[in-house]
Design a protein around this motif. Sequence first.
Motif, PDB file in Angstrom:
ATOM      1  N   UNK A  13      82.445  49.592  80.827  1.00 58.21           N
ATOM      2  CA  UNK A  13      81.702  48.775  81.803  1.00 58.21           C
ATOM      3  C   UNK A  13      80.753  49.649  82.635  1.00 58.21           C
ATOM      4  N   UNK A  14      81.268  50.779  83.114  1.00 61.71           N
ATOM      5  CA  UNK A  14      80.444  51.680  83.936  1.00 61.71           C
ATOM      6  C   UNK A  14      79.229  52.172  83.152  1.00 61.71           C
ATOM      7  N   UNK A  15      79.464  52.493  81.887  1.00 60.72           N
ATOM      8  CA  UNK A  15      78.402  53.014  81.022  1.00 60.72           C
ATOM      9  C   UNK A  15      77.299  51.957  80.836  1.00 60.72           C
ATOM     10  N   UNK A  16      77.697  50.715  80.530  1.00 56.02           N
ATOM     11  CA  UNK A  16      76.715  49.649  80.279  1.00 56.02           C
ATOM     12  C   UNK A  16      75.966  49.306  81.570  1.00 56.02           C
ATOM     13  N   UNK A  17      76.694  49.211  82.679  1.00 55.91           N
ATOM     14  CA  UNK A  17      76.032  48.889  83.955  1.00 55.91           C
ATOM     15  C   UNK A  17      74.999  49.946  84.326  1.00 55.91           C
ATOM     16  N   UNK A  18      75.326  51.211  84.092  1.00 54.80           N
ATOM     17  CA  UNK A  18      74.382  52.288  84.398  1.00 54.80           C
ATOM     18  C   UNK A  18      73.140  52.177  83.517  1.00 54.80           C
ATOM     19  N   UNK A  19      73.339  51.874  82.241  1.00 53.17           N
ATOM     20  CA  UNK A  19      72.210  51.719  81.319  1.00 53.17           C
ATOM     21  C   UNK A  19      71.325  50.543  81.733  1.00 53.17           C
ATOM     22  N   UNK A  20      71.964  49.455  82.183  1.00 56.15           N
ATOM     23  CA  UNK A  20      71.178  48.288  82.620  1.00 56.15           C
ATOM     24  C   UNK A  20      70.337  48.620  83.853  1.00 56.15           C
ATOM     25  N   UNK A  21      70.885  49.389  84.760  1.00 61.08           N
ATOM     26  CA  UNK A  21      70.131  49.740  85.980  1.00 61.08           C
ATOM     27  C   UNK A  21      68.914  50.606  85.648  1.00 61.08           C
ATOM     28  N   UNK A  22      69.002  51.367  84.562  1.00 60.58           N
ATOM     29  CA  UNK A  22      67.888  52.247  84.167  1.00 60.58           C
ATOM     30  C   UNK A  22      66.826  51.516  83.340  1.00 60.58           C
ATOM     31  N   UNK A  23      67.101  50.288  82.941  1.00 58.13           N
ATOM     32  CA  UNK A  23      66.178  49.561  82.057  1.00 58.13           C
ATOM     33  C   UNK A  23      64.892  49.229  82.812  1.00 58.13           C
ATOM     34  N   UNK A  24      63.719  49.514  82.245  1.00 58.57           N
ATOM     35  CA  UNK A  24      62.456  49.220  82.950  1.00 58.57           C
ATOM     36  C   UNK A  24      62.305  47.722  83.207  1.00 58.57           C
ATOM     37  N   UNK A  25      61.730  47.387  84.351  1.00 56.87           N
ATOM     38  CA  UNK A  25      61.555  45.973  84.714  1.00 56.87           C
ATOM     39  C   UNK A  25      60.738  45.222  83.665  1.00 56.87           C
ATOM     40  N   UNK A  26      59.716  45.887  83.127  1.00 58.36           N
ATOM     41  CA  UNK A  26      58.880  45.237  82.120  1.00 58.36           C
ATOM     42  C   UNK A  26      59.676  44.851  80.891  1.00 58.36           C
ATOM     43  N   UNK A  27      60.598  45.731  80.484  1.00 52.65           N
ATOM     44  CA  UNK A  27      61.425  45.451  79.312  1.00 52.65           C
ATOM     45  C   UNK A  27      62.361  44.283  79.585  1.00 52.65           C
ATOM     46  N   UNK A  28      62.911  44.223  80.812  1.00 49.85           N
ATOM     47  CA  UNK A  28      63.811  43.129  81.179  1.00 49.85           C
ATOM     48  C   UNK A  28      63.057  41.797  81.177  1.00 49.85           C
ATOM     49  N   UNK A  29      61.821  41.812  81.677  1.00 53.26           N
ATOM     50  CA  UNK A  29      61.018  40.581  81.707  1.00 53.26           C
ATOM     51  C   UNK A  29      60.674  40.121  80.294  1.00 53.26           C
ATOM     52  N   UNK A  30      60.345  41.073  79.423  1.00 54.18           N
ATOM     53  CA  UNK A  30      60.025  40.730  78.034  1.00 54.18           C
ATOM     54  C   UNK A  30      61.251  40.140  77.342  1.00 54.18           C
ATOM     55  N   UNK A  31      62.438  40.706  77.635  1.00 50.80           N
ATOM     56  CA  UNK A  31      63.674  40.186  77.057  1.00 50.80           C
ATOM     57  C   UNK A  31      63.836  38.712  77.415  1.00 50.80           C
ATOM     58  N   UNK A  32      63.647  38.374  78.697  1.00 52.55           N
ATOM     59  CA  UNK A  32      63.861  36.998  79.144  1.00 52.55           C
ATOM     60  C   UNK A  32      62.967  36.023  78.380  1.00 52.55           C
ATOM     61  N   UNK A  33      61.719  36.443  78.137  1.00 56.34           N
ATOM     62  CA  UNK A  33      60.796  35.604  77.368  1.00 56.34           C
ATOM     63  C   UNK A  33      61.252  35.478  75.920  1.00 56.34           C
ATOM     64  N   UNK A  34      61.585  36.626  75.321  1.00 55.16           N
ATOM     65  CA  UNK A  34      61.941  36.638  73.902  1.00 55.16           C
ATOM     66  C   UNK A  34      63.241  35.882  73.632  1.00 55.16           C
ATOM     67  N   UNK A  35      64.258  36.081  74.501  1.00 58.49           N
ATOM     68  CA  UNK A  35      65.567  35.467  74.222  1.00 58.49           C
ATOM     69  C   UNK A  35      65.486  33.946  74.375  1.00 58.49           C
ATOM     70  N   UNK A  36      64.602  33.466  75.237  1.00 58.25           N
ATOM     71  CA  UNK A  36      64.429  32.018  75.357  1.00 58.25           C
ATOM     72  C   UNK A  36      63.904  31.451  74.041  1.00 58.25           C
ATOM     73  N   UNK A  37      62.940  32.142  73.443  1.00 58.58           N
ATOM     74  CA  UNK A  37      62.398  31.693  72.158  1.00 58.58           C
ATOM     75  C   UNK A  37      63.422  31.751  71.049  1.00 58.58           C
TER      76      UNK A  37
END
Length: 200
Positions: A13-37
């Motif tokens: 859990x600690x490992x995944x949470x740390x990786x998520x915090x490092x994820x660029x905002x642009x990548x997170x926004x693109x994910x939200x668009x892509x996963x909806x499709x």
Amino acid sequence: MGARHSPAKTALRDQVRAARRRRPLGAAAQFATDVAGVALAWAPVRDAATVAAYVSVGSEPGTGLLLDALVAAGKRVVLPVVLPDLDLDWAVYDGPGSLAPATRGLLEPAGPRLGREAIATADVVLVPGLGVSCSGARLGQGGGCYDRALPRVPAGTPVAVVLFDDEVGLPVPADAHDVRVGFALTAGGVLPLSQPPVTR
């Protein structure tokens, strides 16, 4: 119930949470668009009348666009409401304006409660997680809410955990009480997870 907090799960859990915090905002926004499709193109979602889903918070894979896309597609969307005993009640999502701040930094629908059994009315269930193994063992946040709720889902109803692509196939320790999920829903597609045989 203590197995939920095993050292191996806590470390992962600690490992995944740390990786998520490092994820660029642009990548997170693109994910939200892509996963909806991806979700709307998946046959179980496309054919569903009711979808059980959830509101992402913080660094979780974003579901906001997905929820609105489901409503726009004419789906009835039910979202969880965390009860004091950490079980889940459910209420209908009627757009972002229907959400209210709740405990644990969550957003929950403010409408009438449907009862704990409402998850059983869903044709497909989308759940949060921090990772999943190739055999469908889901790594949750540790509260056990979905361990309580998922046993109410009828056999055969597709259950998918929404994850970033690199969170699929992790070595998630599985306990006897864990309810496995059948699919991982990512921006790259829907991945079937091999279910071990059920022993009673």
